[in-house]
Design a protein around this motif. Structure first.
Motif, short mmCIF file in Angstrom:
data_model
loop_
_atom_site.label_atom_id
_atom_site.label_comp_id
_atom_site.label_asym_id
_atom_site.label_seq_id
_atom_site.Cartn_x
_atom_site.Cartn_y
_atom_site.Cartn_z
N UNK A 196 -6.38 0.49 2.83
CA UNK A 196 -6.31 1.46 3.93
C UNK A 196 -5.01 2.25 3.84
N UNK A 197 -3.90 1.57 3.59
CA UNK A 197 -2.61 2.23 3.54
C UNK A 197 -2.44 3.01 2.24
N UNK A 198 -3.03 2.54 1.14
CA UNK A 198 -2.96 3.31 -0.11
C UNK A 198 -3.65 4.66 0.08
N UNK A 199 -4.84 4.62 0.63
CA UNK A 199 -5.60 5.87 0.78
C UNK A 199 -4.93 6.82 1.76
N UNK A 200 -4.46 6.29 2.90
CA UNK A 200 -3.78 7.14 3.88
C UNK A 200 -2.52 7.75 3.30
N UNK A 201 -1.68 6.92 2.67
CA UNK A 201 -0.41 7.42 2.13
C UNK A 201 -0.65 8.44 1.04
N UNK A 202 -1.59 8.17 0.17
CA UNK A 202 -1.90 9.12 -0.91
C UNK A 202 -2.30 10.47 -0.34
N UNK A 203 -3.17 10.48 0.65
CA UNK A 203 -3.60 11.75 1.24
C UNK A 203 -2.45 12.51 1.88
N UNK A 204 -1.57 11.80 2.58
CA UNK A 204 -0.44 12.46 3.21
C UNK A 204 0.54 13.01 2.17
N UNK A 205 0.76 12.25 1.10
CA UNK A 205 1.69 12.70 0.06
C UNK A 205 1.14 13.93 -0.65
N UNK A 206 -0.17 13.99 -0.87
CA UNK A 206 -0.77 15.16 -1.50
C UNK A 206 -0.50 16.42 -0.68
N UNK A 207 -0.49 16.29 0.65
CA UNK A 207 -0.19 17.43 1.51
C UNK A 207 1.28 17.81 1.47
N UNK A 223 0.78 -1.23 0.00
CA UNK A 223 0.00 0.00 0.00
C UNK A 223 0.81 1.28 0.00
N UNK A 224 1.91 1.32 0.76
CA UNK A 224 2.68 2.57 0.86
C UNK A 224 3.30 2.97 -0.48
N UNK A 225 3.99 2.08 -1.20
CA UNK A 225 4.53 2.50 -2.51
C UNK A 225 3.44 2.94 -3.49
N UNK A 226 2.31 2.21 -3.51
CA UNK A 226 1.23 2.59 -4.43
C UNK A 226 0.64 3.95 -4.03
N UNK A 227 0.50 4.19 -2.73
CA UNK A 227 -0.01 5.47 -2.27
C UNK A 227 0.92 6.62 -2.60
N UNK A 228 2.23 6.38 -2.49
CA UNK A 228 3.21 7.42 -2.84
C UNK A 228 3.14 7.73 -4.34
N UNK A 229 3.07 6.68 -5.16
CA UNK A 229 2.97 6.89 -6.60
C UNK A 229 1.71 7.67 -6.97
N UNK A 230 0.59 7.29 -6.37
CA UNK A 230 -0.67 7.97 -6.69
C UNK A 230 -0.65 9.42 -6.24
N UNK A 281 5.75 8.95 7.13
CA UNK A 281 5.95 7.71 7.87
C UNK A 281 5.31 7.71 9.25
N UNK A 282 5.34 8.80 10.03
CA UNK A 282 4.70 8.75 11.36
C UNK A 282 3.23 8.37 11.30
N UNK A 283 2.48 8.96 10.38
CA UNK A 283 1.05 8.63 10.26
C UNK A 283 0.86 7.17 9.83
N UNK A 284 1.75 6.69 8.98
CA UNK A 284 1.66 5.29 8.54
C UNK A 284 1.91 4.35 9.71
N UNK A 285 2.89 4.67 10.56
CA UNK A 285 3.19 3.82 11.71
C UNK A 285 2.02 3.79 12.69
N UNK A 286 1.37 4.92 12.88
CA UNK A 286 0.20 4.95 13.77
C UNK A 286 -0.90 4.06 13.20
N UNK A 287 -1.15 4.20 11.90
CA UNK A 287 -2.18 3.37 11.26
C UNK A 287 -1.81 1.89 11.32
#
Length: 291
Positions: free
Chosen positions: A167-178, A108-115, A208-214
């Motif tokens: 779950x991790x794709x959506x979270x990571x994507x949102x954080x990367x957009x910010x 999820x994390x790599x896909x979320x970063x790419x998106x 990464x901090x938000x991902x670790x919490x999730x």
């Protein structure tokens, strides 16, 4: 300039770590969660050397015996020690929680970063696939995948990991957009840093901090999912102990031997509570608005 900047950055990093640790220590429920998680991890790791009976050893003279000095948590329907099976079952539950979340993060994390970083068609394709997976309830999707792959703990972990990936794709994507619109990211692009280096040095550390919490919170969900799959016969297979399979057996003896269901149920409740409290504490400690 470099010789003076490096110590300053290390000092700032040390202060930030101290603030996080101080905030975490002041969170009493988080400390309680850490104690609960540490306890279950400890007994799972020490299970091979603890002075407990063989969890698979049967005794027809001790069938469904109530808790006593010989069997502190009683015995099950074929005379196996419930406490021994509970301790060994902790290995399956914790392993399933950690490994399945690890699988979800790796996917999820790599896909979320790419998106989030590239946007466009990359974002559209990944987001539509994510929404399709999110349309199915998490546990239903895990059951369907586990049934397709076949009943085993390994397949259950794969099924839970794939089900938790959106779950991790959506979270990571949102954080990367910010993060990608921040000035330091624009500066890195302006000076010609390659994209992989920008993602590694500026994007990933800030999400990464938000991902670790999730991840901490999702481990609790994954443990419940593993117990559910084992309860249905799709997870850990007999005679290996699992809290879910113990509950499946105990449902037939609730009146005659309630302790068979009580102890695994309490264990699932406590370990899930521990991870949830720990995740809440990490979320408060890592929240930049609190610093």
């Amino acid at each position: 300039m470099t010789e003076t900047t490096a110590p300053m950055m290390q000092e700032q990093l040390g202060k930030a770590e101290n603030r996080v640790w101080k905030k975490f220590r002041s969170h009493r429920s988080a400390l309680l969660g850490g104690i609960l998680v540490s306890f279950f991890v400890l007994i799972a790791v020490l299970a091979p050397i603890l002075p407990i009976p063989d969890p698979a050893a049967t005794s027809w003279s001790a069938v469904r015996k109530a808790p006593s000095m010989a069997h502190w948590m009683g015995t099950d329907e074929i005379g196996r020690d419930v406490m021994a099976r509970l301790i060994w079952g902790a290995q399956a539950s914790l392993l399933a929680g950690v490994v399945s979340v690890g699988i979800a993060m790796c996917l999820g994390v790599p896909l979320g970063i790419l998106a989030g970083y590239f946007g466009g068609w990359t974002d559209a394709i990944i987001s539509r696939c994510t929404e399709a997976l999110l349309a199915a309830p998490f546990l239903i999707l895990a059951i369907a995948l586990a049934a397709f792959l076949g009943p085993s703990l390994t397949n259950a972990m794969i099924a839970i990991g794939i089900s938790a990936t959106p779950i991790f794709i959506r979270l990571t994507r949102g954080q990367v957009l910010n993060v990608r619109s921040e000035d330091y990211v624009d500066s890195a692009r302006a000076i010609g840093l390659p994209t992989p280096k920008i993602l590694r040095r500026y994007i990933l550390p800030n999400v990464l901090p938000q991902i670790l919490v999730q991840a901490t919170l999702t481990i609790a969900t994954a443990i419940i999912a593993e117990a559910s799959l084992s309860f249905l016969g799709l997870g850990q297979q007999a005679p290996a102990p699992s809290w879910g399979s113990m509950l499946n057996t105990a449902k037939n003896f609730l009146n005659q031997a309630p302790w068979m269901a009580m102890w695994p149920g309490i264990s699932i409740f406590l370990v899930v509570l521990g991870f949830n409290l720990l995740g809440d504490g990490l979320r408060d400690a890592l929240d930049p608005r609190e610093h």
